[in-house]
Design a protein around this motif. Structure first.
Motif: not given
Length: 162
Positions: A115-127
């Motif tokens: 989940i922590a790695a997905y949070d990084g993906v999510y943050k790159r996506l919304i940025a």
């Protein structure tokens, strides 16, 4: 390109194992090697066979968590879509990207270790781009996953369902 029964047999064999020698593919398809090789070349040149790849074990490569990401946006123009494509192209964890009909505009599939790695993906996506809504769904268990496409429809309407 017209697809006949021999082409379907060849494609079925190659979908299961593209590393087989042509002689073995031909044997399994019920033909001799030279015509089989010619057919494979024709299938590649026509784009029916897009490429040959190795399928990797995601768990052994520490990306065993699958996340489906449903995206809604208020932007429906070519410029925004091109920007979105570029954002997605720069996120290697996103392995599938589909434009949808219905309430969801885009559906993505990502593979990550946790989940922590997905949070990084999510943050790159919304940025990278403005989105109206992002809903993430984690797969609990993979019940079926295949790269093999059904071949019964290849060759035209008269052959569908056979």
């Amino acid at each position: 390109m017209a697809i006949d029964e021999f082409d379907r047999r060849i494609l079925a064999v190659l979908q299961r194992d593209a590393t087989l020698p042509v002689a073995r593919v031909a044997e399994l398809a019920g033909m001799s090697a030279t015509p089989c090789w010619r057919r494979i070349q024709k299938l590649e040149q026509s784009g029916v066979i897009r490429k040959r790849v190795a399928l990797l074990d995601r768990a052994k490569l520490n990306v065993g968590v699958t996340v489906f990401i449903a995206i809604r946006t208020s932007q429906h123009n070519a410029e925004w879509l091109e920007r979105f494509r570029r954002v997605i192209a720069d996120i290697p964890e996103i392995v599938d990207f589909h434009r949808m009909s219905g309430e969801i505009d885009y559906l993505l599939r990502a593979v990550v270790p946790d989940i922590a790695a997905y949070d990084g993906v999510y943050k790159r996506l919304i940025a990278g781009i403005d989105l109206t809504d992002v809903t993430s769904m984690f797969a609990m268990e993979e019940l079926k996953s295949t790269t093999e496409v059904p071949l019964g429809y290849a060759g035209g309407k008269e052959e569908q369902g056979s």
